[in-house]
Write a protein that holds these residues in place. Sequence first.
Motif, PDB file in Angstrom:
ATOM      1  N   VAL A   3     -59.868 -64.767  55.147  1.00  0.00           N
ATOM      2  CA  VAL A   3     -58.797 -64.857  54.157  1.00  0.00           C
ATOM      3  C   VAL A   3     -58.232 -66.270  54.195  1.00  0.00           C
ATOM      4  N   ALA A   4     -58.481 -67.035  53.138  1.00  0.00           N
ATOM      5  CA  ALA A   4     -58.073 -68.439  53.093  1.00  0.00           C
ATOM      6  C   ALA A   4     -56.671 -68.623  52.529  1.00  0.00           C
TER       7      ALA A   4
ATOM      8  N   LEU B  60     -60.949 -65.438  49.453  1.00  0.00           N
ATOM      9  CA  LEU B  60     -61.893 -65.189  50.537  1.00  0.00           C
ATOM     10  C   LEU B  60     -62.998 -66.232  50.531  1.00  0.00           C
ATOM     11  N   GLU B  61     -63.387 -66.674  51.732  1.00  0.00           N
ATOM     12  CA  GLU B  61     -64.504 -67.605  51.866  1.00  0.00           C
ATOM     13  C   GLU B  61     -65.364 -67.172  53.049  1.00  0.00           C
TER      14      GLU B  61
ATOM     15  N   SER C 129     -67.761 -69.669  38.538  1.00  0.00           N
ATOM     16  CA  SER C 129     -67.660 -71.083  38.897  1.00  0.00           C
ATOM     17  C   SER C 129     -66.703 -71.339  40.059  1.00  0.00           C
ATOM     18  N   ALA C 130     -65.907 -70.347  40.430  1.00  0.00           N
ATOM     19  CA  ALA C 130     -64.900 -70.543  41.481  1.00  0.00           C
ATOM     20  C   ALA C 130     -65.564 -70.799  42.832  1.00  0.00           C
ATOM     21  N   ARG C 131     -64.912 -71.597  43.660  1.00  0.00           N
ATOM     22  CA  ARG C 131     -65.465 -71.938  44.972  1.00  0.00           C
ATOM     23  C   ARG C 131     -65.130 -70.884  46.029  1.00  0.00           C
ATOM     24  N   GLN C 132     -64.173 -70.022  45.742  1.00  0.00           N
ATOM     25  CA  GLN C 132     -63.826 -68.918  46.629  1.00  0.00           C
ATOM     26  C   GLN C 132     -63.844 -67.632  45.814  1.00  0.00           C
ATOM     27  N   LEU C 133     -64.065 -66.505  46.498  1.00  0.00           N
ATOM     28  CA  LEU C 133     -63.859 -65.221  45.866  1.00  0.00           C
ATOM     29  C   LEU C 133     -62.364 -64.903  45.901  1.00  0.00           C
TER      30      LEU C 133
END
Length: 368
Positions: free
Chosen positions: A18-19, A33-34, A74-78
């Motif tokens: 969880v970022a 999330l990552e 396109s997002a870098r994280q979910l």
Amino acid sequence: MLSTNTSPSRPDWRQFRVAQIVAESAVIKSFYLEPADGAAMAPHRAGQHLPIRLPQPGGEPPLLRTYTVSVPPSARQLRISVRKLGVGSSYLHDAIAVGDIIDCREPDGDFIIDTAPAHPVVMIAAGVGITPILSMISHLIDEGERSGAMRPIIFFYAARTKAERGFDEELNRLSARSDGKLTIIRLLQETGEAVIGADYEEQGILSASVLEKYLGFQLYDFYMCGPPGFMQAVYDALTSHGVADHRIFAEAFGPASLKRQVETRRTEPKAEPSKVPVDLVFNAAGDHGVWAPGAGSLLEFAESSGLTPEFGCREGACGACKTPLIAGTVAYFRETSAAHGDDEVLICSAVPATTADGSINKLVLEIG
């Protein structure tokens, strides 16, 4: 459904960190999330959901839940955006903190958007039902910027109060990027201190008269998500005004399914539940049993045999119980909405089937 080929195993659970946690409204939180291992994420399609697994105290089996990915591919994280309602969502809201680890599987689901058609798309959401719609809108704008041609979007967004409604600022940013191709109509049941024109456009529920006010006589595709009662009312309003069923794409919360006016076309006859006992092999370890009529679903039979298959809704809506089918034939005793392939079974809603030629049906699954 018949398969004699070996089916690949389901994707393994993977740890995500969880970022970031963001309060989107009085009742909705977003969890970014990552991958904990730093490797690339599996791609998702706009509108799909993310299966997650949450630990439980006292040695209880973990909770399996599915929450829609609320960002575009396109997002870098979910990102999952969750309303606090029930055991799983309460755990996320109350117990999960930045830095915690959540087990996730690859995104899944077939409620997805087609960016190609030039005719407008009408998006309809109520409450946290905005999550797949938000991902779709973002994806359409991303594709419009990339290609120079964007599908026009008319978005009806219903909420009970302004305090409970999420993503206002994000929607404003998307509207600014859309070059006039995104029209947002916000509805509030309780307006309170909200100002019409600034905070909302319509008061009350989304009715046929509101739809008529903003939609012209042209071709539209409709994408909807929200609570079952809301979904059914909107669907009935659309079809009563001549919208074809195949133009309406919907995803409802929970196990409830939309009652459509036409039956889904089948490419093959519907299998019938077996009236005689069927040998059932659960997995490569050799766990097996004899299912008999009255023994319940394949999920219930596996549980009564001492196994602990994964499941979520137990109604064929979430896909958490999806299990590889190695051999044999199954029949569904209820309509299901979760996506699954010909070599997969939603075991919460299926039983062994009667074979078309009267031969013995030996069912082989891959339940861990």
